[in-house]
Write a protein that holds these residues in place. Structure first.
Motif, short mmCIF file in Angstrom:
data_model
loop_
_atom_site.label_atom_id
_atom_site.label_comp_id
_atom_site.label_asym_id
_atom_site.label_seq_id
_atom_site.Cartn_x
_atom_site.Cartn_y
_atom_site.Cartn_z
N LEU A 177 0.83 -1.21 0.00
CA LEU A 177 0.00 0.00 0.00
C LEU A 177 0.86 1.25 0.00
CD1 LEU A 177 -2.80 -1.06 2.52
CD2 LEU A 177 -2.84 -1.15 0.02
N ASP A 178 2.01 1.21 0.68
CA ASP A 178 2.93 2.36 0.65
C ASP A 178 3.41 2.62 -0.77
OD1 ASP A 178 2.70 2.62 3.40
OD2 ASP A 178 4.60 1.60 3.83
N VAL A 179 3.79 1.56 -1.47
CA VAL A 179 4.27 1.71 -2.84
C VAL A 179 3.17 2.30 -3.74
CG1 VAL A 179 5.04 0.44 -4.90
CG2 VAL A 179 6.01 -0.11 -2.65
N LEU A 180 1.93 1.87 -3.50
CA LEU A 180 0.81 2.33 -4.31
C LEU A 180 0.29 3.70 -3.88
CD1 LEU A 180 -1.18 -1.03 -4.53
CD2 LEU A 180 0.17 0.03 -6.35
N GLY A 181 0.78 4.20 -2.76
CA GLY A 181 0.34 5.50 -2.27
C GLY A 181 -1.06 5.50 -1.69
N LEU A 182 -1.46 4.36 -1.11
CA LEU A 182 -2.80 4.23 -0.52
C LEU A 182 -2.68 4.29 1.01
CD1 LEU A 182 -4.24 1.37 -2.76
CD2 LEU A 182 -4.65 3.84 -2.95
N ASP A 183 -3.11 5.40 1.57
CA ASP A 183 -3.01 5.59 3.02
C ASP A 183 -4.15 4.93 3.77
OD1 ASP A 183 -0.69 7.13 2.77
OD2 ASP A 183 -1.86 8.94 2.40
N GLU A 184 -5.35 4.89 3.15
CA GLU A 184 -6.53 4.34 3.82
C GLU A 184 -7.31 3.49 2.82
OE1 GLU A 184 -9.75 6.15 6.85
OE2 GLU A 184 -10.02 6.82 4.78
N ILE A 185 -7.77 2.32 3.27
CA ILE A 185 -8.49 1.40 2.40
C ILE A 185 -9.69 0.82 3.14
CG2 ILE A 185 -6.43 0.72 1.10
CD1 ILE A 185 -6.41 -1.87 2.89
N PRO A 228 -4.50 0.61 12.59
CA PRO A 228 -5.93 0.96 12.64
C PRO A 228 -6.30 2.19 11.83
CG PRO A 228 -4.86 1.36 14.75
CD PRO A 228 -3.89 0.59 13.93
N ASP A 229 -5.38 3.13 11.68
CA ASP A 229 -5.70 4.36 10.94
C ASP A 229 -5.77 4.14 9.44
OD1 ASP A 229 -5.74 5.68 13.34
OD2 ASP A 229 -3.71 6.48 13.16
N ARG A 230 -5.35 2.96 8.99
CA ARG A 230 -5.28 2.71 7.54
C ARG A 230 -6.50 1.95 7.01
NH1 ARG A 230 0.74 1.71 5.35
NH2 ARG A 230 -0.35 2.58 3.54
N VAL A 231 -7.40 1.51 7.91
CA VAL A 231 -8.55 0.71 7.48
C VAL A 231 -9.84 1.46 7.82
CG1 VAL A 231 -9.71 -1.52 7.60
CG2 VAL A 231 -7.23 -1.40 7.85
N ARG A 232 -10.56 1.82 6.80
CA ARG A 232 -11.83 2.56 6.98
C ARG A 232 -12.96 1.60 7.32
NH1 ARG A 232 -15.90 4.38 3.17
NH2 ARG A 232 -16.92 6.27 3.95
N SER A 233 -13.04 0.49 6.60
CA SER A 233 -14.06 -0.52 6.85
C SER A 233 -13.44 -1.89 6.63
CB SER A 233 -15.28 -0.31 5.95
OG SER A 233 -14.89 -0.24 4.59
N LEU A 234 -13.97 -2.89 7.34
CA LEU A 234 -13.35 -4.21 7.39
C LEU A 234 -14.44 -5.27 7.27
CD1 LEU A 234 -10.77 -5.94 8.00
CD2 LEU A 234 -11.36 -5.68 10.43
N VAL A 235 -14.24 -6.22 6.35
CA VAL A 235 -15.13 -7.37 6.21
C VAL A 235 -14.32 -8.62 6.44
CG1 VAL A 235 -16.75 -8.61 4.73
CG2 VAL A 235 -16.53 -6.11 4.52
N SER A 253 -10.29 -0.17 14.79
CA SER A 253 -11.21 0.97 14.85
C SER A 253 -12.12 1.04 13.63
CB SER A 253 -10.42 2.27 14.98
OG SER A 253 -9.53 2.44 13.90
N ALA A 254 -11.88 0.20 12.63
CA ALA A 254 -12.70 0.21 11.42
C ALA A 254 -14.11 -0.30 11.71
CB ALA A 254 -12.05 -0.68 10.35
N ASN A 255 -15.07 0.21 11.00
CA ASN A 255 -16.40 -0.39 11.01
C ASN A 255 -16.27 -1.80 10.44
OD1 ASN A 255 -18.41 1.87 11.74
ND2 ASN A 255 -17.00 2.82 10.29
N THR A 256 -16.75 -2.79 11.16
CA THR A 256 -16.44 -4.18 10.85
C THR A 256 -17.69 -5.02 10.68
OG1 THR A 256 -14.34 -4.02 12.07
CG2 THR A 256 -15.17 -6.23 11.61
#
Length: 257
Positions: free
Chosen positions: A76-84, A104-111, A198-201
């Motif tokens: 994700l760092d290489v791709l420049g994705l801070d939050e997914i 935890p700061d990098r995941v907005r929602s989790l399934v 901390s993501a909505n799960t």
């Protein structure tokens, strides 16, 4: 979807919108998700090949679930994705919850589908036995065991093309990495990380999944703050493959977060 190599991992990427990463089960690959990904065109979908699986690299050394979570972070760092948003099934779910607990700061929602944070007191012994069988048994001879776990009897009859597609991915997986990843699963204990998520799960479990039964899903939902649990009637371990229409529930969850 187009093939991308980022860091040590390979992935397929397609669609546009918010980034949504999908992590596959043991001894399979990101290709598993292609039919589901096609139903998620409003998202930037990335289906990752975990370490040694699919077209991703592996140096032949032992590794852990935490190592695979670190691989994802580097990619994700290489791709420049801070939050997914992040979905993982089975082993992919164990990697996903580990990543979400450590970053935890990098995941907005989790399934989390058909997965667990811990396989119990005898996990190391049981998974070591499975690792031995993975390494020593011809891959086609492993399929009866896998198919019974993966799919309901009805789907094995009604969906032969999809069953065959999943089997082909399994057959092309290196037996050595299958064994190494099995050892990693035996050492897994992500329970201490769950309260940090901390993501909505959303936690999903096939009603008849005996690899990671609904009781394990219940443990996850109880330990992850605010998590929602859904038991999926009639399904076994690869619930989202057997019933891709569940993507409607997942899409609704992501869009309402």
């Amino acid at each position: 979807m187009n093939r991308t190599h980022a860091g040590t991992l390979s992935l397929l990427r397609g669609g546009s919108g918010a980034p949504f990463v999908l992590l596959h089960p043991l001894a399979l690959a990101g290709e598993l998700w292609r039919p589901l990904a096609a139903r998620l065109d409003r998202f930037d979908v990335l289906t990752v090949d975990l370490r040694g699986h699919g077209e991703s690299e592996w140096d032949g050394e032992p590794f852990s679930i935490e190592d695979m979570a670190a691989d994802l972070a580097g990619t994700l760092d290489v791709l420049g994705l801070d939050e997914i948003s992040l979905l993982g099934m089975s082993m992919g779910g164990s990697v996903a919850m580990t990543f979400a607990g450590k970053y935890p700061d990098r995941v907005r929602s989790l399934v989390l589908a058909d997965t667990t944070a811990w396989y119990g007191e005898n996990a190391a012994t049981a998974w070591a036995e499975r690792a031995g069988k993975a390494a020593e048994t011809a891959r086609p001879d492993q399929l009866p065991f896998q198919l019974d776990r993966w799919f309901s009897p009805g789907f094995r009859e009604s969906g032969p093309d999809e069953v065959d597609r999943v089997c082909e991915i399994f057959l092309h997986t290196d037996s050595r990495v299958h064994a190494a990843a099995s050892v990693a699963m035996g050492a897994l204990d992500a329970r201490p990380l769950l309260p940090s998520i901390s993501a909505n799960t959303l936690v999903l479990a096939g009603e008849h999944d005996y690899a990671t039964p609904p009781s394990m899903a219940g443990d996850l939902a109880n330990a992850i703050p605010g998590a929602t649990l859904e038991i999926l009637p009639g399904l076994r371990h690869l619930s989202l493959v057997e019933r891709p229409g569940l993507v409607t529930m997942i899409r609704r969850f992501l869009e309402n977060v």
